[in-house]
Design an enzyme around this catalytic site. Sequence first.
Site, PDB file in Angstrom:
ATOM      1  N   HIS A  71       0.436   0.404 -12.638  1.00  0.00           N
ATOM      2  CA  HIS A  71       0.526  -0.459 -11.452  1.00  0.00           C
ATOM      3  C   HIS A  71       1.532   0.105 -10.450  1.00  0.00           C
ATOM      4  O   HIS A  71       1.241   0.194  -9.245  1.00  0.00           O
ATOM      5  CB  HIS A  71       0.942  -1.868 -11.892  1.00  0.00           C
ATOM      6  CG  HIS A  71       1.213  -2.817 -10.781  1.00  0.00           C
ATOM      7  ND1 HIS A  71       0.264  -3.690 -10.286  1.00  0.00           N
ATOM      8  CD2 HIS A  71       2.348  -3.042 -10.048  1.00  0.00           C
ATOM      9  CE1 HIS A  71       0.798  -4.399  -9.304  1.00  0.00           C
ATOM     10  NE2 HIS A  71       2.059  -4.032  -9.142  1.00  0.00           N
ATOM     11  N   GLU A  72       2.693   0.527 -10.942  1.00  0.00           N
ATOM     12  CA  GLU A  72       3.716   1.076 -10.051  1.00  0.00           C
ATOM     13  C   GLU A  72       3.291   2.413  -9.456  1.00  0.00           C
ATOM     14  O   GLU A  72       3.532   2.692  -8.279  1.00  0.00           O
ATOM     15  CB  GLU A  72       5.047   1.216 -10.801  1.00  0.00           C
ATOM     16  CG  GLU A  72       5.595  -0.069 -11.391  1.00  0.00           C
ATOM     17  CD  GLU A  72       5.763  -1.186 -10.375  1.00  0.00           C
ATOM     18  OE1 GLU A  72       5.886  -0.901  -9.171  1.00  0.00           O
ATOM     19  OE2 GLU A  72       5.770  -2.358 -10.787  1.00  0.00           O
ATOM     20  N   HIS A 116       0.989   1.824  -6.622  1.00  0.00           N
ATOM     21  CA  HIS A 116       1.706   1.491  -5.385  1.00  0.00           C
ATOM     22  C   HIS A 116       2.062   2.775  -4.626  1.00  0.00           C
ATOM     23  O   HIS A 116       1.915   2.856  -3.401  1.00  0.00           O
ATOM     24  CB  HIS A 116       3.003   0.731  -5.702  1.00  0.00           C
ATOM     25  CG  HIS A 116       2.840  -0.742  -5.836  1.00  0.00           C
ATOM     26  ND1 HIS A 116       2.168  -1.513  -4.911  1.00  0.00           N
ATOM     27  CD2 HIS A 116       3.277  -1.616  -6.795  1.00  0.00           C
ATOM     28  CE1 HIS A 116       2.194  -2.785  -5.273  1.00  0.00           C
ATOM     29  NE2 HIS A 116       2.860  -2.874  -6.419  1.00  0.00           N
ATOM     30  N   GLU A 174      -0.739  -6.002  -4.095  1.00  0.00           N
ATOM     31  CA  GLU A 174      -0.587  -6.209  -5.535  1.00  0.00           C
ATOM     32  C   GLU A 174      -1.937  -6.187  -6.235  1.00  0.00           C
ATOM     33  O   GLU A 174      -2.076  -5.640  -7.340  1.00  0.00           O
ATOM     34  CB  GLU A 174       0.140  -7.527  -5.809  1.00  0.00           C
ATOM     35  CG  GLU A 174       1.603  -7.529  -5.406  1.00  0.00           C
ATOM     36  CD  GLU A 174       2.390  -6.417  -6.071  1.00  0.00           C
ATOM     37  OE1 GLU A 174       2.196  -6.185  -7.284  1.00  0.00           O
ATOM     38  OE2 GLU A 174       3.189  -5.772  -5.373  1.00  0.00           O
TER      39      GLU A 174
END
Length: 292
Positions: free
Chosen positions: A144-145, A148, A222
């Site tokens: 997930h990071e 980003h 997100e």
Amino acid sequence: MKRMFLFLATNIAVLVVLSVIINIFGLNNWLTAEGIDYVSLLVFSAVIGFGGAIISLLISKWMAKMSTGAHVIDGSEGSNEFWLVDTVRKLAGKAGIGMPEVAIFEGAPNAFATGAFKNSALVAVSTGLLQSMSKEEVEAVLGHEVAHIANGDMVTLTLIQGVMNTFVVFLSRVIGWVVDRMILKNESDAPGMGYWVSVIVLDIALGFLAAIIVAWFSRQREFRADAGAADYMGSGRPMMNALARLGGMEPGELPQQVKAMGINGRPSGMMALFSSHPPIEERIAALQARGG
């Protein structure tokens, strides 16, 4: 180079849009007649609006390390650190970005990514997260990071914040001038007390509205980062499990500088409008809707 071009293009686009609006409504003649050099005000607003946002972005890695006490690891510290660095390396390869710095910080479950450039970013996880999740769930959070970073979310959010700041600075001063000249009938060459009070009040009020818009954009990224993690993992299940796990825990509080890039709590009511993260239930539902 691409990001610098995007930054400059956004600045120019904001100035052009504001200038076109002013001319369409005939405000240019009125502003000039009232002694306002709106072109100079536009440039001033853009410099103030984007200046702070871009400086914050450029020093974001340094600020994140300082404010969280995160220490960068290279994998030689132990087996857990080796696995962490190796996992981020694999995810970065799948995302097509340079290897980010990997850091650990003390605290309750949380993680964040930051940095001005895709190929020299920072991914940090807390000791609480590492201790409370399985390796598969931690990998999903790391994915997930990394997503980003790959999506350029830090730069995008900076540009959106810069645009909002520019509008706030410009509109508060124009409206303040209207209040001072047309309502309070100040006829002196210098702005009166009505102008300064109006500017301060409007900076705050419009700033709240701008924060709501920025938070909405933040919530959308997100969902994209969750989808990116699912793609890297080959399934949405690990990310859903990680989110479900987070749903049963109280995330650690992050410093304001990196709060938007980390895991947030569960605000309700009006505060939800200012939240940088959507509810965990909505994120899980979005992953379920993607299938896999």
